[in-house]
Design a protein around this motif. Structure first.
Motif, mmCIF file in Angstrom:
data_model
loop_
_atom_site.group_PDB
_atom_site.id
_atom_site.type_symbol
_atom_site.label_atom_id
_atom_site.label_comp_id
_atom_site.label_asym_id
_atom_site.label_seq_id
_atom_site.Cartn_x
_atom_site.Cartn_y
_atom_site.Cartn_z
ATOM 1 N N ALA A 105 0.829 -1.199 0.000
ATOM 2 C CA ALA A 105 0.000 0.000 0.000
ATOM 3 C C ALA A 105 0.866 1.252 0.000
ATOM 4 N N LYS A 106 1.942 1.232 0.779
ATOM 5 C CA LYS A 106 2.837 2.391 0.841
ATOM 6 C C LYS A 106 3.573 2.601 -0.483
ATOM 7 N N ALA A 107 3.966 1.495 -1.123
ATOM 8 C CA ALA A 107 4.696 1.585 -2.395
ATOM 9 C C ALA A 107 3.769 1.780 -3.585
ATOM 10 N N ASN A 108 2.458 1.755 -3.338
ATOM 11 C CA ASN A 108 1.451 1.879 -4.405
ATOM 12 C C ASN A 108 1.592 0.768 -5.443
ATOM 13 N N MET A 109 1.722 -0.468 -4.944
ATOM 14 C CA MET A 109 1.878 -1.608 -5.841
ATOM 15 C C MET A 109 0.696 -2.557 -5.696
ATOM 16 N N ARG A 110 0.158 -2.985 -6.817
ATOM 17 C CA ARG A 110 -0.992 -3.887 -6.817
ATOM 18 C C ARG A 110 -0.537 -5.299 -6.442
ATOM 19 N N CYS A 111 -1.353 -5.992 -5.632
ATOM 20 C CA CYS A 111 -0.932 -7.328 -5.213
ATOM 21 C C CYS A 111 -2.121 -8.182 -4.809
ATOM 22 N N GLN A 112 -1.897 -9.491 -4.887
ATOM 23 C CA GLN A 112 -2.751 -10.499 -4.265
ATOM 24 C C GLN A 112 -1.924 -11.154 -3.169
ATOM 25 N N LEU A 113 -2.434 -11.168 -1.948
ATOM 26 C CA LEU A 113 -1.734 -11.792 -0.839
ATOM 27 C C LEU A 113 -2.419 -13.109 -0.506
ATOM 28 N N SER A 114 -1.763 -14.216 -0.843
ATOM 29 C CA SER A 114 -2.297 -15.555 -0.575
ATOM 30 C C SER A 114 -1.753 -15.980 0.786
ATOM 31 N N PHE A 115 -2.540 -15.782 1.830
ATOM 32 C CA PHE A 115 -2.007 -16.032 3.181
ATOM 33 C C PHE A 115 -1.788 -17.527 3.375
ATOM 34 N N PRO A 116 -0.643 -17.888 3.966
ATOM 35 C CA PRO A 116 -0.279 -19.313 4.059
ATOM 36 C C PRO A 116 -1.162 -20.077 5.031
ATOM 37 N N ILE A 117 -1.382 -21.345 4.688
ATOM 38 C CA ILE A 117 -2.103 -22.276 5.558
ATOM 39 C C ILE A 117 -1.300 -23.573 5.571
ATOM 40 N N LEU A 118 -0.959 -24.042 6.767
ATOM 41 C CA LEU A 118 -0.210 -25.282 6.929
ATOM 42 C C LEU A 118 -0.748 -26.035 8.132
ATOM 43 N N ASP A 119 -0.431 -27.319 8.216
ATOM 44 C CA ASP A 119 -0.835 -28.111 9.367
ATOM 45 C C ASP A 119 0.063 -27.858 10.577
ATOM 46 N N PHE A 120 1.279 -27.395 10.346
ATOM 47 C CA PHE A 120 2.247 -27.293 11.431
ATOM 48 C C PHE A 120 2.528 -25.829 11.795
ATOM 49 N N PRO A 121 3.083 -25.585 12.980
ATOM 50 C CA PRO A 121 3.312 -24.212 13.429
ATOM 51 C C PRO A 121 4.496 -23.551 12.730
ATOM 52 N N THR A 122 4.394 -22.237 12.561
ATOM 53 C CA THR A 122 5.481 -21.411 12.071
ATOM 54 C C THR A 122 5.528 -20.158 12.949
ATOM 55 N N ASN A 123 6.395 -19.245 12.605
ATOM 56 C CA ASN A 123 6.492 -18.005 13.378
ATOM 57 C C ASN A 123 5.192 -17.204 13.345
ATOM 58 N N TRP A 124 4.355 -17.420 12.291
ATOM 59 C CA TRP A 124 3.161 -16.594 12.128
ATOM 60 C C TRP A 124 1.925 -17.183 12.784
ATOM 61 N N ALA A 125 1.816 -18.510 12.821
ATOM 62 C CA ALA A 125 0.624 -19.148 13.380
ATOM 63 C C ALA A 125 0.968 -20.560 13.840
ATOM 64 N N GLN A 126 0.117 -21.097 14.719
ATOM 65 C CA GLN A 126 0.410 -22.389 15.342
ATOM 66 C C GLN A 126 -0.288 -23.570 14.677
ATOM 67 N N ASN A 127 -1.417 -23.321 14.024
ATOM 68 C CA ASN A 127 -2.164 -24.425 13.412
ATOM 69 C C ASN A 127 -3.047 -23.882 12.303
ATOM 70 N N ALA A 128 -3.699 -24.781 11.590
ATOM 71 C CA ALA A 128 -4.473 -24.376 10.416
ATOM 72 C C ALA A 128 -5.581 -23.394 10.782
ATOM 73 N N ASP A 129 -6.213 -23.602 11.926
ATOM 74 C CA ASP A 129 -7.296 -22.695 12.318
ATOM 75 C C ASP A 129 -6.782 -21.284 12.558
ATOM 76 N N GLU A 130 -5.596 -21.168 13.156
ATOM 77 C CA GLU A 130 -5.048 -19.823 13.388
ATOM 78 C C GLU A 130 -4.638 -19.160 12.084
ATOM 79 N N TYR A 131 -4.065 -19.933 11.153
ATOM 80 C CA TYR A 131 -3.753 -19.369 9.828
ATOM 81 C C TYR A 131 -5.028 -18.819 9.179
ATOM 82 N N LEU A 132 -6.083 -19.609 9.219
ATOM 83 C CA LEU A 132 -7.343 -19.186 8.600
ATOM 84 C C LEU A 132 -7.919 -17.958 9.301
ATOM 85 N N ARG A 133 -7.892 -17.955 10.613
ATOM 86 C CA ARG A 133 -8.458 -16.817 11.342
ATOM 87 C C ARG A 133 -7.706 -15.533 11.020
ATOM 88 N N LYS A 134 -6.382 -15.597 11.039
ATOM 89 C CA LYS A 134 -5.594 -14.401 10.748
ATOM 90 C C LYS A 134 -5.781 -13.952 9.291
#
Length: 451
Positions: A148-177
């Motif tokens: 948004a700051k750079a004024n660039m068009r994008c599609q953000l495909s938020f990740p969903i995985l079965d296992f935890p990462t730095n961003w989320a702990q499980n599939a439900d948290e990925y989906l919620r975020k």
């Protein structure tokens, strides 16, 4: 008003651009010469022969030796992985991923890494002709902020995985975020949010069923790595008795909302299924070559009527985000794989990088071609250079011989984001300085792992 304008005569518009050539990617009039494009309120309001428009402008730009064309659409990547460029080269996919990239991500990826990596990627993409990108990575809220700051068009495909990462702990948290991000940017003019289940081998049936249902309910797109390697397909058959495409079809995911990335392992029956279901394919030829993942049968897909778009993948596995190079590789690779020199001609490669990308992302009503009423997402390519002479056929010249460094100017939604090779929405010196700091930090940790 003239038929080639939606603006009454004597109106003052924001910008008039006089170009030697205009490549519209509109099938009705693909190539025009000596044209004026008028831009107002971020949209194209007129395309007409030079001297025929009776309009005033706050700014007039002369491009006497340029092709003005739609900005390129990088339909798959991992922008912030630019900070891992060259970290683990010359390795097969699963070794590269499991033993190098995932551990590095676990240690380093946070909000600051993602934001500053996205800035580095966007600077590279804008300077090489890309005006829209699809991203699948952690902390997509930070990429949204950066885009948004750079004024660039994008599609953000938020990740969903079965296992935890730095961003989320499980599939439900990925989906919620991810769904919260979609709500936060629901009406944003540049940022769209999609589901990004990583791959069939990292996401189980229940999350995929939820994605399928939510996609129908919200009209959100879904992007997934699919049939990327022979090992992936063989392991799926061994474990489940099904090829991954069959599994996704059974779960209701093969449809015009799905963007299937890589697709190097396809039978003729699967190609027909993709065509029948309207599934889009995102071809990443250079990444597939570098990781020795296989060859996407692009010529067969195109012949079957499947919409094929182009992506670079991330800079950790490519190692650049240059869509001009990707067009060239896609065209040449298709000829070699099919043993047919007429496979994927220059015109098709250009479609894959522009209007096909827009169709895959579901934004072809907005961008991907230069047409009245569409967003002014455009690039100017200087053709009076030793690398571009002589040019008998401009489409061939753009695909087979023109380096991305010939892109001089870029507009996204009518705003000029690059002017004569200078970025206007990103501080290039600051971007490079931060990238060097990350390199020093990561390298020091690799050399002294116990400190």
């Amino acid at each position: 008003m003239p038929e080639n304008s939606t603006t009454p005569e004597n109106t003052t518009v924001a910008t008039l651009i006089n170009a030697r050539w205009v490549l519209t990617m509109d099938s009705k009039q693909p190539f025009l010469e000596h044209q004026t494009i008028a831009i107002d309120k971020g949209r194209i309001v007129a395309i007409a022969p030079q001297g025929s428009l009776n309009l005033k402008a706050l700014e007039t730009i002369e491009l006497p030796d340029h092709v003005l064309m739609p900005g390129l659409i990088n339909a798959h990547g991992h922008a912030s992985m630019s900070l891992f460029r060259g970290l683990a080269d010359d390795l097969p996919l699963m070794d590269w991923l499991q033993n190098h990239i995932w551990p590095a991500e676990s240690r380093w990826v946070d909000e600051a890494f993602t934001l500053e990596g996205a800035d580095l990627a966007m600077a590279e993409m804008i300077r090489s002709g890309t005006t829209c990108f699809s991203d699948m990575y952690f902390y997509p809220n930070m990429v949204a902020k950066a885009a948004a700051k750079a004024n660039m068009r994008c599609q953000l495909s938020f990740p969903i995985l079965d296992f935890p990462t730095n961003w989320a702990q499980n599939a439900d948290e990925y989906l919620r975020k991810g769904l919260q991000l979609h709500d936060d940017f629901r009406n944003h003019p540049l940022v769209r949010v999609a589901f990004g289940p990583h791959a069939p081998y990292t996401v189980s049936d229940e999350p995929l069923k939820k994605v399928a249902a939510y996609s129908v309910e919200t009209n959100m797109a879904v992007q997934i790595h699919l049939h990327e390697t022979a090992f992936e397909v063989q392991e799926a058959v061994s474990n489940t008795g099904q090829r991954p495409i069959a599994r996704l079809h059974e779960l209701g995911l093969l449809n015009p909302q799905l963007q299937a990335v890589h697709m190097t392992q396809l039978t003729d029956e699967e190609i027909q299924l993709l065509a029948e279901t309207g599934t889009h394919v995102i071809h990443c030829p250079e990444s597939n070559l570098k990781l020795a993942s296989g060859f996407c049968p692009v010529a067969k897909l195109v012949a079957a009527g499947v919409n094929v778009a182009l992506g670079t993948d991330g800079a950790a596995s490519n190692n650049d985000l240059d869509m001009f190079g990707e067009m060239r590789t896609a065209a040449l690779l298709a000829k070699g794989v099919s043993q047919d020199p007429s496979a994927v001609p220059a015109s098709i490669a250009l479609q894959m990088a522009t209007i096909n990308g827009a169709k895959a992302l579901g934004i072809d009503d907005l961008t991907g071609s230069l047409e009245i009423g569409k967003a002014a997402d455009m690039i100017a390519v200087h053709m009076d250079d030793v690398t571009c002479q002589p040019h008998y056929h401009l489409e061939s010249q753009l695909v087979y011989a023109t380096p991305a460094s010939q892109v001089t100017d870029s507009w996204i939604g009518g705003k000029q984001v690059m002017r004569q090779r200078n970025l206007t929405t990103l501080d290039l010196d600051a971007v490079l300085s931060k990238a060097k700091l990350w390199k020093a930090q990561i390298q020091q940790a690799d050399e002294h792992p116990n400190e």
